[in-house]
Design a protein around this motif. Sequence first.
Motif, mmCIF file in Angstrom:
data_model
loop_
_atom_site.group_PDB
_atom_site.id
_atom_site.type_symbol
_atom_site.label_atom_id
_atom_site.label_comp_id
_atom_site.label_asym_id
_atom_site.label_seq_id
_atom_site.Cartn_x
_atom_site.Cartn_y
_atom_site.Cartn_z
ATOM 1 N N LEU A 52 0.815 -1.223 0.000
ATOM 2 C CA LEU A 52 0.000 0.000 0.000
ATOM 3 C C LEU A 52 0.846 1.269 0.000
ATOM 4 C CD1 LEU A 52 -3.008 -1.085 2.227
ATOM 5 C CD2 LEU A 52 -2.700 -1.274 -0.255
ATOM 6 N N THR A 53 1.986 1.253 0.672
ATOM 7 C CA THR A 53 2.864 2.418 0.618
ATOM 8 C C THR A 53 3.401 2.606 -0.795
ATOM 9 O OG1 THR A 53 3.477 2.210 2.941
ATOM 10 C CG2 THR A 53 4.976 3.458 1.534
ATOM 11 N N THR A 54 3.786 1.509 -1.437
ATOM 12 C CA THR A 54 4.282 1.588 -2.813
ATOM 13 C C THR A 54 3.186 2.084 -3.746
ATOM 14 O OG1 THR A 54 5.791 -0.231 -2.339
ATOM 15 C CG2 THR A 54 5.412 0.297 -4.660
ATOM 16 N N LEU A 111 -8.155 9.999 -12.029
ATOM 17 C CA LEU A 111 -8.368 8.675 -12.612
ATOM 18 C C LEU A 111 -7.042 7.957 -12.876
ATOM 19 C CD1 LEU A 111 -11.221 9.655 -15.076
ATOM 20 C CD2 LEU A 111 -11.445 8.067 -13.129
ATOM 21 N N THR A 112 -6.040 8.701 -13.326
ATOM 22 C CA THR A 112 -4.726 8.107 -13.557
ATOM 23 C C THR A 112 -4.110 7.650 -12.239
ATOM 24 O OG1 THR A 112 -4.383 9.450 -15.535
ATOM 25 C CG2 THR A 112 -2.418 8.504 -14.517
ATOM 26 N N GLY A 113 -4.244 8.473 -11.199
ATOM 27 C CA GLY A 113 -3.720 8.090 -9.892
ATOM 28 C C GLY A 113 -4.311 6.788 -9.396
ATOM 29 N N VAL A 114 -5.630 6.655 -9.506
ATOM 30 C CA VAL A 114 -6.291 5.413 -9.090
ATOM 31 C C VAL A 114 -5.799 4.247 -9.929
ATOM 32 C CG1 VAL A 114 -8.510 4.196 -9.059
ATOM 33 C CG2 VAL A 114 -8.358 6.508 -8.142
ATOM 34 N N SER A 115 -5.760 4.434 -11.236
ATOM 35 C CA SER A 115 -5.352 3.355 -12.139
ATOM 36 C C SER A 115 -3.940 2.873 -11.836
ATOM 37 C CB SER A 115 -5.434 3.826 -13.591
ATOM 38 O OG SER A 115 -6.757 4.188 -13.917
ATOM 39 N N ILE A 116 -3.023 3.802 -11.653
ATOM 40 C CA ILE A 116 -1.628 3.438 -11.375
ATOM 41 C C ILE A 116 -1.500 2.762 -10.009
ATOM 42 C CG2 ILE A 116 0.702 4.361 -10.989
ATOM 43 C CD1 ILE A 116 -0.141 4.232 -13.955
ATOM 44 N N ALA A 117 -2.242 3.226 -9.018
ATOM 45 C CA ALA A 117 -2.215 2.578 -7.702
ATOM 46 C C ALA A 117 -2.678 1.128 -7.813
ATOM 47 C CB ALA A 117 -3.086 3.348 -6.711
ATOM 48 N N LEU A 118 -3.776 0.908 -8.535
ATOM 49 C CA LEU A 118 -4.311 -0.451 -8.671
ATOM 50 C C LEU A 118 -3.368 -1.345 -9.472
ATOM 51 C CD1 LEU A 118 -8.046 0.480 -9.291
ATOM 52 C CD2 LEU A 118 -7.059 -0.480 -7.193
ATOM 53 N N LEU A 119 -2.784 -0.820 -10.528
ATOM 54 C CA LEU A 119 -1.804 -1.590 -11.294
ATOM 55 C C LEU A 119 -0.574 -1.929 -10.454
ATOM 56 C CD1 LEU A 119 -2.050 0.308 -14.673
ATOM 57 C CD2 LEU A 119 -2.682 -2.097 -14.289
ATOM 58 N N THR A 120 -0.183 -1.011 -9.603
ATOM 59 C CA THR A 120 0.964 -1.254 -8.720
ATOM 60 C C THR A 120 0.641 -2.357 -7.727
ATOM 61 O OG1 THR A 120 1.746 1.008 -8.997
ATOM 62 C CG2 THR A 120 2.517 -0.181 -7.037
ATOM 63 N N ILE A 121 -0.556 -2.324 -7.161
ATOM 64 C CA ILE A 121 -0.961 -3.402 -6.251
ATOM 65 C C ILE A 121 -0.871 -4.742 -6.979
ATOM 66 C CG2 ILE A 121 -2.886 -4.410 -4.962
ATOM 67 C CD1 ILE A 121 -3.757 -1.469 -4.335
ATOM 68 N N TRP A 122 -1.426 -4.802 -8.187
ATOM 69 C CA TRP A 122 -1.382 -6.053 -8.959
ATOM 70 C C TRP A 122 0.061 -6.511 -9.158
ATOM 71 C CZ3 TRP A 122 -5.588 -7.375 -12.931
ATOM 72 C CH2 TRP A 122 -5.381 -8.640 -13.471
ATOM 73 N N ASP A 123 0.916 -5.577 -9.567
ATOM 74 C CA ASP A 123 2.322 -5.933 -9.780
ATOM 75 C C ASP A 123 2.974 -6.456 -8.502
ATOM 76 O OD1 ASP A 123 4.903 -5.939 -11.267
ATOM 77 O OD2 ASP A 123 5.400 -4.430 -9.751
ATOM 78 N N MET A 124 2.667 -5.848 -7.383
ATOM 79 C CA MET A 124 3.289 -6.241 -6.119
ATOM 80 C C MET A 124 2.854 -7.634 -5.664
ATOM 81 S SD MET A 124 5.220 -3.594 -4.978
ATOM 82 C CE MET A 124 5.335 -3.793 -3.216
ATOM 83 N N VAL A 125 1.623 -8.045 -6.019
ATOM 84 C CA VAL A 125 1.069 -9.309 -5.505
ATOM 85 C C VAL A 125 0.937 -10.404 -6.558
ATOM 86 C CG1 VAL A 125 -0.200 -8.073 -3.701
ATOM 87 C CG2 VAL A 125 -1.379 -8.691 -5.820
ATOM 88 N N LYS A 126 1.398 -10.140 -7.768
ATOM 89 C CA LYS A 126 1.140 -11.108 -8.847
ATOM 90 C C LYS A 126 1.712 -12.491 -8.562
ATOM 91 C CE LYS A 126 4.823 -9.426 -11.821
ATOM 92 N NZ LYS A 126 5.125 -8.693 -13.039
#
Length: 152
Positions: A52-54, A111-126
């Motif tokens: 979440l910090t990332t 919208l970009t901020g939300v999108s990038i945060a969600l993509l980052t979460i996915w990347d971190m937990v893939k």
Amino acid sequence: MLTHVDEKGVKMVDISKKEDVERVCVAEGYIKLKSSTIELIKKNEIVKGDVLTTAQIAAMMGVKNTPNLIPACHPLPITSVKVDFEIFDDKIKTTVEVKTTYKTGIEMEALTGVSIALLTIWDMVKSVEKDENGGYPNTEIYGIRVVKKVKK
């Protein structure tokens, strides 16, 4: 299929005659995850680090870099970015609030901020979301939308 750009092309809207106005936009979105992944995030046991910090830092970077990603978006002075997460049993909700005082809206930045945060979460937990075939049957980003827009 589009094979050429028509004579109109792509243009940025001329905002030079508009007045600076205080603006706020809030956007939100969700990522669906396995409950076991949610537990690892809560315990800060994801191999790549603090998810979440990332994602919070990535959201801020996404907001600030929006005009570099969306061609007709104006660069504008960001005065505030607030990123929040709400954790559920099977998903995480991300909310991004962006503020500026400028001539144009900031929906794309939020919208970009939300999108990038969600993509980052996915990347971190893939690594823990993948199934035995390397797919992601339980992982989904959805519901990205503007929930509040204020122009004062």
